[in-house]
Scaffold this motif. Structure first.
Motif, mmCIF file in Angstrom:
data_model
loop_
_atom_site.group_PDB
_atom_site.id
_atom_site.type_symbol
_atom_site.label_atom_id
_atom_site.label_comp_id
_atom_site.label_asym_id
_atom_site.label_seq_id
_atom_site.Cartn_x
_atom_site.Cartn_y
_atom_site.Cartn_z
ATOM 1 N N GLU A 27 32.968 42.612 36.346
ATOM 2 C CA GLU A 27 33.310 44.025 36.194
ATOM 3 C C GLU A 27 33.828 44.307 34.794
ATOM 4 O O GLU A 27 34.883 43.836 34.399
ATOM 5 N N LYS A 28 33.054 45.067 34.033
ATOM 6 C CA LYS A 28 33.446 45.423 32.667
ATOM 7 C C LYS A 28 34.210 46.750 32.636
ATOM 8 O O LYS A 28 34.989 47.006 31.744
ATOM 9 N N ALA A 29 33.970 47.595 33.615
ATOM 10 C CA ALA A 29 34.671 48.889 33.686
ATOM 11 C C ALA A 29 35.945 48.708 34.501
ATOM 12 O O ALA A 29 36.456 47.613 34.630
ATOM 13 N N ASP A 30 36.415 49.786 35.037
ATOM 14 C CA ASP A 30 37.685 49.716 35.753
ATOM 15 C C ASP A 30 37.538 49.772 37.265
ATOM 16 O O ASP A 30 38.533 49.865 37.969
ATOM 17 N N TYR A 31 36.322 49.719 37.803
ATOM 18 C CA TYR A 31 36.177 49.827 39.254
ATOM 19 C C TYR A 31 36.270 48.457 39.907
ATOM 20 O O TYR A 31 35.312 47.700 39.967
ATOM 21 N N LYS A 32 37.443 48.135 40.376
ATOM 22 C CA LYS A 32 37.719 46.882 41.071
ATOM 23 C C LYS A 32 38.491 47.247 42.340
ATOM 24 O O LYS A 32 39.712 47.182 42.368
ATOM 25 N N PRO A 33 37.785 47.670 43.381
ATOM 26 C CA PRO A 33 38.487 48.164 44.566
ATOM 27 C C PRO A 33 39.386 47.096 45.185
ATOM 28 O O PRO A 33 38.989 45.943 45.333
ATOM 29 N N TYR A 34 40.583 47.531 45.512
ATOM 30 C CA TYR A 34 41.530 46.622 46.140
ATOM 31 C C TYR A 34 41.046 46.305 47.553
ATOM 32 O O TYR A 34 40.661 47.191 48.312
ATOM 33 N N ALA A 35 41.049 45.049 47.882
ATOM 34 C CA ALA A 35 40.678 44.615 49.232
ATOM 35 C C ALA A 35 41.575 43.449 49.615
ATOM 36 O O ALA A 35 42.118 42.760 48.747
ATOM 37 N N GLN A 36 41.723 43.258 50.898
ATOM 38 C CA GLN A 36 42.554 42.150 51.350
ATOM 39 C C GLN A 36 42.033 41.598 52.667
ATOM 40 O O GLN A 36 41.270 42.257 53.367
ATOM 41 N N ALA A 37 42.479 40.384 52.986
ATOM 42 C CA ALA A 37 42.058 39.708 54.211
ATOM 43 C C ALA A 37 43.262 39.063 54.878
ATOM 44 O O ALA A 37 44.207 38.639 54.206
ATOM 45 N N ARG A 38 43.196 38.992 56.194
ATOM 46 C CA ARG A 38 44.210 38.296 56.985
ATOM 47 C C ARG A 38 43.497 37.464 58.041
ATOM 48 O O ARG A 38 42.460 37.877 58.570
ATOM 49 N N LEU A 39 44.077 36.312 58.333
ATOM 50 C CA LEU A 39 43.505 35.391 59.314
ATOM 51 C C LEU A 39 44.577 34.925 60.267
ATOM 52 O O LEU A 39 45.733 34.745 59.880
ATOM 53 N N CYS A 40 44.169 34.644 61.500
ATOM 54 C CA CYS A 40 45.056 33.972 62.443
ATOM 55 C C CYS A 40 44.210 33.324 63.532
ATOM 56 O O CYS A 40 43.039 33.662 63.720
ATOM 57 N N VAL A 41 44.831 32.368 64.218
ATOM 58 C CA VAL A 41 44.147 31.602 65.260
ATOM 59 C C VAL A 41 45.032 31.577 66.500
ATOM 60 O O VAL A 41 46.235 31.302 66.398
ATOM 61 N N SER A 42 44.425 31.844 67.662
ATOM 62 C CA SER A 42 45.127 31.712 68.936
ATOM 63 C C SER A 42 44.555 30.492 69.656
ATOM 64 O O SER A 42 43.733 29.766 69.095
ATOM 65 N N ASN A 43 44.922 30.306 70.905
ATOM 66 C CA ASN A 43 44.380 29.182 71.680
ATOM 67 C C ASN A 43 42.901 29.341 71.972
ATOM 68 O O ASN A 43 42.222 28.361 72.267
ATOM 69 N N ASP A 44 42.395 30.584 71.892
ATOM 70 C CA ASP A 44 41.004 30.849 72.266
ATOM 71 C C ASP A 44 40.129 31.395 71.156
ATOM 72 O O ASP A 44 38.912 31.272 71.222
ATOM 73 N N ASP A 45 40.742 32.045 70.151
ATOM 74 C CA ASP A 45 39.940 32.782 69.181
ATOM 75 C C ASP A 45 40.442 32.617 67.745
ATOM 76 O O ASP A 45 41.620 32.352 67.514
ATOM 77 N N PHE A 46 39.527 32.828 66.818
ATOM 78 C CA PHE A 46 39.808 32.883 65.388
ATOM 79 C C PHE A 46 39.644 34.355 65.006
ATOM 80 O O PHE A 46 38.586 34.935 65.218
ATOM 81 N N TYR A 47 40.709 34.966 64.479
ATOM 82 C CA TYR A 47 40.698 36.386 64.136
ATOM 83 C C TYR A 47 40.671 36.563 62.619
ATOM 84 O O TYR A 47 41.406 35.888 61.901
#
Length: 192
Positions: A27-47
Motif C-alpha cells: 500500500e503506497k497510499a493511505d488506504y489501510k483498513p483496520y481489521a482484527q481477529a480473535r480466536l478461541c477453542v472450546s471442548n467441541d469447536d474452534f471459533y
C-alpha cells in the motif's frame, strides 16, 4: 506468539485478545483498513472472528484466516483456509501443501456475517465455527491443551477499486503464494 483462548461455553468476543491486521506492504497510499481477529477453542469447536472496519466496503472486500492446528509435524503445510467477502461469498477449504490437494469443507463450517458499530467505528464481521470433529477427521487427532502451538495468519484483502493486501504476520504479497504457510506465524493455546 499470539494467544488463542481456551473457553467453556460460548465465546465472549470482547474479552478475547485481538490480533490487529496492520501489515500492508504494497500500500503506497493511505488506504489501510483496520481489521482484527480473535480466536478461541472450546471442548467441541474452534471459533474465529474477523472484523473489518470499513464504512462502505466494496463487494470484493474480504477477510480470511489460515490456521494449521497441528503444525509440529509439517511446519504448518496442512491447514484450513476460511474467508468471506462482504457480499457473503464463502471459501472454506483444507489445504495440504505437501500433496497440492485442496478439499472443500464449507458444509462443515458454520458462518455468520453481520455489520455493527463499536467504539472503534463501523465494521462488518464474520464469525466462523469449525468443529473439532472435522479437525480430528483430517489430522487424526484433536487434543488441544494449554501450551499447544499452532501456525497461521489473518488477512484483509481487496482486488477492487481500492486494492489492499494486509496481514497480521508479515507476508510478501508479491510472492506467488502470499497466503501460504511460508508466511505463517505462531499461535499458542492459553487458559483465560
Amino acid at each position: 506468539m499470539f494467544p488463542i483462548s481456551m473457553i467453556t461455553g460460548d465465546p465472549l468476543w470482547n474479552s478475547l485478545p485481538a490480533a490487529k491486521i496492520i501489515n500492508y506492504p504494497l500500500e503506497k497510499a493511505d488506504y489501510k483498513p483496520y481489521a482484527q481477529a480473535r480466536l478461541c477453542v472450546s471442548n467441541d469447536d474452534f471459533y474465529i472472528q474477523l472484523l473489518a472496519f470499513e464504512v462502505e466496503p466494496e463487494e470484493k472486500s474480504m477477510v480470511g484466516v489460515a490456521i494449521a492446528p497441528f503444525s509440529e509435524e509439517d511446519g504448518g503445510k496442512r491447514y484450513f483456509w476460511l474467508s468471506t467477502n462482504r457480499s457473503g461469498a464463502l471459501v472454506c477449504k483444507f489445504i495440504d501443501e505437501t500433496t497440492g490437494n485442496e478439499t472443500d469443507v464449507s458444509k462443515n463450517v458454520s458462518v455468520r456475517i453481520f455489520t455493527g458499530e463499536d467504539e472503534q467505528g463501523v465494521y462488518w464481521c464474520t464469525n466462523f465455527t469449525l468443529p473439532l470433529s472435522l479437525i480430528e477427521k483430517l489430522f487424526g487427532k484433536s487434543y488441544l491443551v494449554p501450551g499447544h502451538k499452532m501456525k497461521g495468519n489473518f488477512y484483509k484483502l481487496c482486488d477492487g477499486k481500492r486494492p489492499h493486501y494486509g496481514s497480521f504476520y508479515p507476508a510478501d504479497f508479491a510472492d506467488v503464494n502470499p497466503l501460504g504457510s511460508r508466511y505463517f506465524g505462531d499461535f499458542e493455546l492459553a487458559l483465560y
